[in-house]
Design an enzyme around this catalytic site. Structure first.
Site, mmCIF file in Angstrom:
data_model
loop_
_atom_site.group_PDB
_atom_site.id
_atom_site.type_symbol
_atom_site.label_atom_id
_atom_site.label_comp_id
_atom_site.label_asym_id
_atom_site.label_seq_id
_atom_site.Cartn_x
_atom_site.Cartn_y
_atom_site.Cartn_z
ATOM 1 N N ARG A 45 37.275 39.763 23.718
ATOM 2 C CA ARG A 45 38.238 39.963 24.001
ATOM 3 C C ARG A 45 39.805 39.592 22.540
ATOM 4 N NH1 ARG A 45 39.950 39.736 29.084
ATOM 5 N NH2 ARG A 45 39.623 41.479 29.996
ATOM 6 N N GLU A 57 31.320 47.999 26.383
ATOM 7 C CA GLU A 57 32.147 48.917 27.241
ATOM 8 C C GLU A 57 30.754 49.853 27.692
ATOM 9 O OE1 GLU A 57 34.912 50.057 28.839
ATOM 10 O OE2 GLU A 57 36.197 48.247 27.608
ATOM 11 N N TYR A 102 19.272 50.712 32.933
ATOM 12 C CA TYR A 102 19.372 52.239 32.713
ATOM 13 C C TYR A 102 20.002 52.583 31.139
ATOM 14 C CZ TYR A 102 21.854 51.389 37.544
ATOM 15 O OH TYR A 102 21.924 51.227 38.704
ATOM 16 N N CYS A 217 43.934 37.369 48.123
ATOM 17 C CA CYS A 217 44.779 38.326 47.790
ATOM 18 C C CYS A 217 46.138 37.018 47.555
ATOM 19 C CB CYS A 217 45.309 38.777 48.984
ATOM 20 S SG CYS A 217 44.228 40.797 49.815
ATOM 21 N N CYS A 220 46.539 37.174 43.890
ATOM 22 C CA CYS A 220 47.290 37.870 43.748
ATOM 23 C C CYS A 220 48.740 38.953 43.378
ATOM 24 C CB CYS A 220 46.939 38.863 44.465
ATOM 25 S SG CYS A 220 46.561 40.994 43.524
ATOM 26 N N THR A 321 18.843 53.505 41.947
ATOM 27 C CA THR A 321 20.057 53.701 42.316
ATOM 28 C C THR A 321 19.362 54.679 43.339
ATOM 29 O OG1 THR A 321 20.886 53.737 39.917
ATOM 30 C CG2 THR A 321 22.137 54.391 41.637
HETATM 31 S S1 SF4 Z 1 45.377 44.305 45.387
HETATM 32 FE FE1 SF4 Z 1 45.535 41.984 45.577
HETATM 33 S S2 SF4 Z 1 46.591 41.688 47.397
HETATM 34 FE FE2 SF4 Z 1 45.642 43.709 47.891
HETATM 35 S S3 SF4 Z 1 43.737 43.918 48.315
HETATM 36 FE FE3 SF4 Z 1 43.597 43.142 45.757
HETATM 37 S S4 SF4 Z 1 43.695 41.121 46.208
HETATM 38 FE FE4 SF4 Z 1 44.529 41.923 47.600
#
Ligand code: SF4
Length: 379
Positions: A45, A57, A102, A217, A220, A321
């Site tokens: 980074r 990468e 790989y 989520c 998020c 795989t």
């Molecule tokens: S983008 Fe965000 S809100 Fe949507 S599923 Fe993924 S973690 Fe959940």
């Protein structure tokens, strides 16, 4: 006979209308703001040297970050520049790659380093077409390198990004059926002003929040906009294509010892799976064939020698795989004939103490360990 339902055109058309209505500037802002505070700290980074970014990468393709970090650090100590990599011999490169899997990635890095030295005066190219012409670099890797090293506005679409986009937009089919369309989403979403940070941020979101199982989520930055979250479908997306169980190949493997206690190993042909690596000889058990008969036949065909089979050493199950292998490994004694590399690049008789000098695939490492354990028990 049942057939897979083809993706419904109307459903995909509705999906396209839906994702085009997303508020792109707001999505970029919220993601970049989240990245500033929650982005991962990784050895590559902030790196601007395209050689180092390229190595990271390639290692990160199909391998987790925590596995990659020590390999990345050791690699740069051993091959600090593209020139040093180009000048190394292939066996040294494969030895440094040993355990990452790989192996075509390691072979391609080596070939690409030579190409960069021959065609680009040792400078990593900046043109997308030139980068794509290097072995082992596809569109997402090229985008990852050029955006990270030179802040070029190129989108990426690795496994993490596919998953995030499939959920954000509630993609109604498995991603692999509409890869072109997902590229369009990724390109539309990319921040043209800050492509470097944006690509790093979306990769981090996929790796730390929008996880394959149980995405968090509530943490998020895209929760308000995410169609999967709104429909409580984040755990069902992306949709998957049902896959058939992997076929299992049963392989008889011989650890052949001569009177001096040395072991016979061979180097696989350059092309194909695990090309250029060393292994213990053997091959596929034919229907109705015993393991012992298979080993005797394979050794005759591959090396043109006769052996005696002594005892079972170890059984190893390993998954690649597209298939799995079941290795039945037997200790054998060399009988007669001059060994010839009829189906390999070369053969060697080596002492067990020497064997670490040669790059072996992961499954064979377990055979080496079994031999060491046995030698220690017999001391
Ligand atoms: S983008 Fe965000 S809100 Fe949507 S599923 Fe993924 S973690 Fe959940």
């Amino acid at each position: 006979m049942s057939r897979a339902t083809p993706p419904l055109k109307t459903e995909l058309a509705a999906w396209q209308v839906q994702w085009q209505q997303l508020d792109w500037p707001q999505l970029r802002r919220s993601l970049l703001n989240w990245y500033q505070h929650q982005g991962r700290s990784l050895p590559w980074r902030g790196e601007t040297d395209p050689y180092k970014i390229w190595i990271s990468e390639i290692m990160l393709q199909q391998t987790q970050v925590k596995t990659v970090i020590p390999y990345y650090q050791r690699w740069l100590e051993q091959f600090p520049t593209v020139q040093s990599l180009a000048q190394a011999d292939q066996q040294t490169v494969l030895k440094a790659w040993e355990g990452l899997g790989y192996y075509a990635r390691g072979r391609n890095l080596h070939k690409a380093a030579q190409q960069i030295c021959q065609q680009h005066q040792g400078e990593f190219p900046r043109q997308l077409e030139q980068v794509l012409a290097l072995p082992g670099i596809g569109r997402t890797t090229a985008g990852g390198i050029l955006s990270a090293a030179f802040n070029q506005p190129l989108a990426i679409l690795d496994g993490n990004v596919k998953r995030v986009l499939a959920r954000l937009t509630a993609l109604p089919v498995p991603p692999k059926q509409v890869i072109k369309m997902l590229w369009a989403v990724s390109e539309a979403l990319l921040d043209p002003q800050q492509p470097h940070d944006f690509n790093q941020a979306i990769m981090d979101l996929g790796a730390t929040v929008c996880l394959p199982k149980q995405p968090t989520c509530l943490l998020c930055p895209w929760q308000q906009a995410c169609y999967a979250y709104a429909d409580h479908r984040q755990n069902q997306l992306p949709m998957r294509t049902p896959s058939a169980p992997l076929p299992v190949k049963k392989i008889g493997v011989a650890v052949i010892r001569n009177a001096a206690g040395q072991i016979l190993i061979d180097r696989r042909l350059e092309e194909g799976l695990l090309g250029g690596l060393w292994e213990f000889p053997g091959g596929k058990i034919e229907p109705g064939e015993t393991v012992e008969a298979c080993i005797e036949r394979e050794i005759r065909e591959e090396l043109d020698i006769a052996i005696a089979i002594d005892e079972h050493l170890i059984t190893i199950d390993h998954a690649y795989t597209h298939f799995k292998v079941n290795l039945q490994v037997y200790l054998c004694t060399y009988g007669s004939g001059e060994p010839k590399p009829l189906e390999s690049q070369e053969i060697r008789w080596v002492d067990l103490d020497q064997i670490d000098e040669f790059p072996f695939p992961k499954a064979n490492q377990q055979i080496i360990q079994a031999l060491r354990d046995r030698a220690a028990a017999n001391r």
